[in-house]
Design a protein around this motif. Structure first.
Motif, PDB file in Angstrom:
ATOM      1  N   PHE A 225      21.144   7.440  37.344  1.00 14.65           N
ATOM      2  CA  PHE A 225      21.341   5.972  36.776  1.00 14.65           C
ATOM      3  C   PHE A 225      20.767   5.328  38.108  1.00 14.65           C
ATOM      4  O   PHE A 225      19.759   4.454  37.863  1.00 14.65           O
ATOM      5  N   GLU A 226      20.917   5.773  39.389  1.00 13.48           N
ATOM      6  CA  GLU A 226      20.059   5.073  40.175  1.00 13.48           C
ATOM      7  C   GLU A 226      18.656   5.380  40.149  1.00 13.48           C
ATOM      8  O   GLU A 226      17.753   4.486  40.332  1.00 13.48           O
ATOM      9  N   ALA A 227      18.324   6.492  39.991  1.00 15.65           N
ATOM     10  CA  ALA A 227      16.805   6.703  39.848  1.00 15.65           C
ATOM     11  C   ALA A 227      16.184   6.041  38.672  1.00 15.65           C
ATOM     12  O   ALA A 227      15.230   5.469  38.775  1.00 15.65           O
ATOM     13  N   LEU A 228      16.954   5.950  37.657  1.00 19.35           N
ATOM     14  CA  LEU A 228      16.489   5.230  36.359  1.00 19.35           C
ATOM     15  C   LEU A 228      16.053   3.843  36.628  1.00 19.35           C
ATOM     16  O   LEU A 228      15.524   2.949  36.337  1.00 19.35           O
ATOM     17  N   ASN A 229      17.249   3.131  37.365  1.00 21.21           N
ATOM     18  CA  ASN A 229      17.165   1.821  37.626  1.00 21.21           C
ATOM     19  C   ASN A 229      16.027   1.501  38.332  1.00 21.21           C
ATOM     20  O   ASN A 229      15.368   0.580  38.557  1.00 21.21           O
ATOM     21  N   GLN A 230      15.797   2.159  39.587  1.00 18.95           N
ATOM     22  CA  GLN A 230      14.500   2.135  40.439  1.00 18.95           C
ATOM     23  C   GLN A 230      13.554   2.130  39.582  1.00 18.95           C
ATOM     24  O   GLN A 230      12.481   1.552  39.827  1.00 18.95           O
ATOM     25  N   TYR A 231      13.528   2.999  38.745  1.00 18.95           N
ATOM     26  CA  TYR A 231      12.278   3.324  37.902  1.00 18.95           C
ATOM     27  C   TYR A 231      11.722   2.111  37.189  1.00 18.95           C
ATOM     28  O   TYR A 231      10.563   1.595  37.157  1.00 18.95           O
ATOM     29  N   HIS A 232      12.817   1.406  36.377  1.00 18.30           N
ATOM     30  CA  HIS A 232      12.420   0.260  35.757  1.00 18.30           C
ATOM     31  C   HIS A 232      12.181  -1.176  36.500  1.00 18.30           C
ATOM     32  O   HIS A 232      11.310  -1.907  36.089  1.00 18.30           O
ATOM     33  N   ILE A 233      12.947  -0.899  37.791  1.00 17.68           N
ATOM     34  CA  ILE A 233      12.529  -2.190  38.476  1.00 17.68           C
ATOM     35  C   ILE A 233      11.238  -2.223  39.023  1.00 17.68           C
ATOM     36  O   ILE A 233      10.411  -3.215  39.432  1.00 17.68           O
ATOM     37  N   ASP A 234      10.676  -0.940  39.431  1.00 24.36           N
ATOM     38  CA  ASP A 234       9.358  -0.946  39.835  1.00 24.36           C
ATOM     39  C   ASP A 234       8.242  -1.162  39.003  1.00 24.36           C
ATOM     40  O   ASP A 234       7.244  -1.774  39.015  1.00 24.36           O
ATOM     41  N   LYS A 235       8.607  -0.731  37.703  1.00 24.59           N
ATOM     42  CA  LYS A 235       7.687  -0.904  36.690  1.00 24.59           C
ATOM     43  C   LYS A 235       7.592  -2.140  35.913  1.00 24.59           C
ATOM     44  O   LYS A 235       6.786  -2.790  35.752  1.00 24.59           O
ATOM     45  N   SER A 236       8.797  -2.905  35.940  1.00 27.79           N
ATOM     46  CA  SER A 236       9.101  -4.115  35.226  1.00 27.79           C
ATOM     47  C   SER A 236       9.488  -5.167  35.836  1.00 27.79           C
ATOM     48  O   SER A 236       9.567  -6.335  35.404  1.00 27.79           O
ATOM     49  N   GLY A 237      10.017  -4.960  36.944  1.00 26.58           N
ATOM     50  CA  GLY A 237      10.792  -5.986  37.979  1.00 26.58           C
ATOM     51  C   GLY A 237      11.968  -6.274  37.677  1.00 26.58           C
ATOM     52  O   GLY A 237      12.991  -6.950  38.222  1.00 26.58           O
ATOM     53  N   THR A 238      12.586  -5.515  36.499  1.00 31.84           N
ATOM     54  CA  THR A 238      14.178  -5.622  36.159  1.00 31.84           C
ATOM     55  C   THR A 238      14.477  -4.483  35.191  1.00 31.84           C
ATOM     56  O   THR A 238      13.652  -3.696  34.849  1.00 31.84           O
ATOM     57  N   ASN A 239      15.841  -4.327  35.085  1.00 30.63           N
ATOM     58  CA  ASN A 239      16.310  -3.176  34.165  1.00 30.63           C
ATOM     59  C   ASN A 239      17.742  -3.834  33.350  1.00 30.63           C
ATOM     60  O   ASN A 239      18.357  -4.446  33.993  1.00 30.63           O
ATOM     61  N   TRP A 240      17.168  -3.756  31.986  1.00 30.33           N
ATOM     62  CA  TRP A 240      18.232  -4.423  31.207  1.00 30.33           C
ATOM     63  C   TRP A 240      19.498  -3.720  31.026  1.00 30.33           C
ATOM     64  O   TRP A 240      20.626  -4.221  31.009  1.00 30.33           O
ATOM     65  N   MET A 241      19.577  -2.272  31.857  1.00 33.14           N
ATOM     66  CA  MET A 241      20.939  -1.753  31.765  1.00 33.14           C
ATOM     67  C   MET A 241      21.127  -1.847  33.391  1.00 33.14           C
ATOM     68  O   MET A 241      20.861  -1.134  34.151  1.00 33.14           O
ATOM     69  N   THR A 242      22.082  -2.862  33.424  1.00 33.53           N
ATOM     70  CA  THR A 242      22.673  -3.538  34.773  1.00 33.53           C
ATOM     71  C   THR A 242      23.705  -2.422  35.133  1.00 33.53           C
ATOM     72  O   THR A 242      24.107  -1.679  34.244  1.00 33.53           O
TER      73      THR A 242
END
Length: 297
Positions: A225-242
């Motif tokens: 989860f932590e890796a996925l969260n960082q991936y989406h934040i880096d890619k689009s600035g946010t992660n809908w899966m909080t």
């Protein structure tokens, strides 16, 4: 075009084996009548080749008749034409009882609103539904699992449904899509882009010393989860899966009386540490739903 030499005198006969002189004349210099003759011959030859190719083709399997109620192909216009937006009633507090009331109203088909053109809309025609209530109520894990069981895709929104202003923390946004489809795994490989990817993969793995990959399931869930969260934040600035969304899924997974199981899936090359190919999803009974993943290039 090859034409006979018109310079031969009338009555002159060519002997057997005697070559007749021909002249090549550009098509544009031919008479309109000769041009039409050539075009007709070319068209006839083309049609004959087409018929020959058609005869060589194997007979196509008979296609099932498409049902108007369950079409096999839906355009984007058809999809979004069936979406009537968000339904929100502040008196509908987040609970399984409210969800059951919502479902019964959908089944009844009773109109609950009108379009600008005056057409009546039933509750089942809405796409998004937000329940009122406290932070603990809207994120209650039994309700979350029940929504999944009833077919809702729960995402998140950072907009207050009542006032429209931005929320301090995103809240659940249950979604019922206007169309759903079933993937027949026997036909999965028939898609052109899938065949292309599989060909590349087979070629990549066929050579001597080709890499081998490890597919892991339910290992290091929090790390994924932590890796996925960082991936989406880096890619689009946010992660809908909080983080709250993830924790709610974990609570449902760890509750022994709830029919809800999480999956943490990763792919990495043998001998390496887990890489960037990650996926988080869950199952309710025999139905699996993918929620978020990463596949960097």
């Amino acid at each position: 075009m090859c034409i006979r030499d018109r310079g031969m005198e009338a009555g002159t006969q060519a002997t057997v084996g005697q070559p007749q002189r021909c002249h090549r004349v550009p098509f544009a210099q031919l008479s309109p009548e000769d041009q039409e003759v050539i075009r007709a011959k070319q068209a006839a030859a083309k049609q004959a080749k087409h018929r020959q190719r058609q005869r060589k083709k194997p007979a196509a399997p008979e296609q099932p008749q498409q049902s108007s109620e369950y079409p096999s192909l839906i355009s984007s216009e058809d999809y979004f034409g069936e979406c009537y937006g968000l339904f929100y009633d502040p008196s509908l507090q987040a609970s399984e009882a409210s969800l059951e009331l919502l479902l019964s109203m959908m089944a009844s088909g009773v109109p609950v609103a009108e379009t600008g053109a005056g057409n009546q809309i039933t509750l089942g025609q809405f796409q998004y539904f937000i329940f009122a209530g406290s932070w603990e109520q809207v994120w209650e894990h039994h309700l979350f699992a029940r929504l999944a069981f009833e077919g809702f895709f729960v995402i998140t929104t950072d907009r207050d449904p009542g006032r429209g202003n931005k929320l301090g923390q995103p809240q659940p946004l249950p979604e019922l899509q206007p169309f759903y489809s079933v993937l027949d795994w026997d036909k999965f490989g028939e898609a052109k882009h899938v065949r292309k990817v599989l060909r590349k993969l087979r070629k990549h793995l066929a050579g001597e010393g080709s890499p081998r990959y490890v597919l892991s399931n339910n290992n290091t869930g929090d790390a994924i989860f932590e890796a996925l969260n960082q991936y989406h934040i880096d890619k689009s600035g946010t992660n809908w899966m909080t983080r709250k969304y993830y924790d709610t899924m974990k609570a449902a997974d760890q509750d022994g009386i709830v029919n809800f199981k999480m999956y943490y899936i990763g792919v990495h090359q043998l001998g390496d540490k887990p890489g960037d190919q990650r996926l988080i999803g869950f199952s309710v009974g025999m139905v699996y739903t993918s929620r978020s993943g990463s596949m960097p290039k």
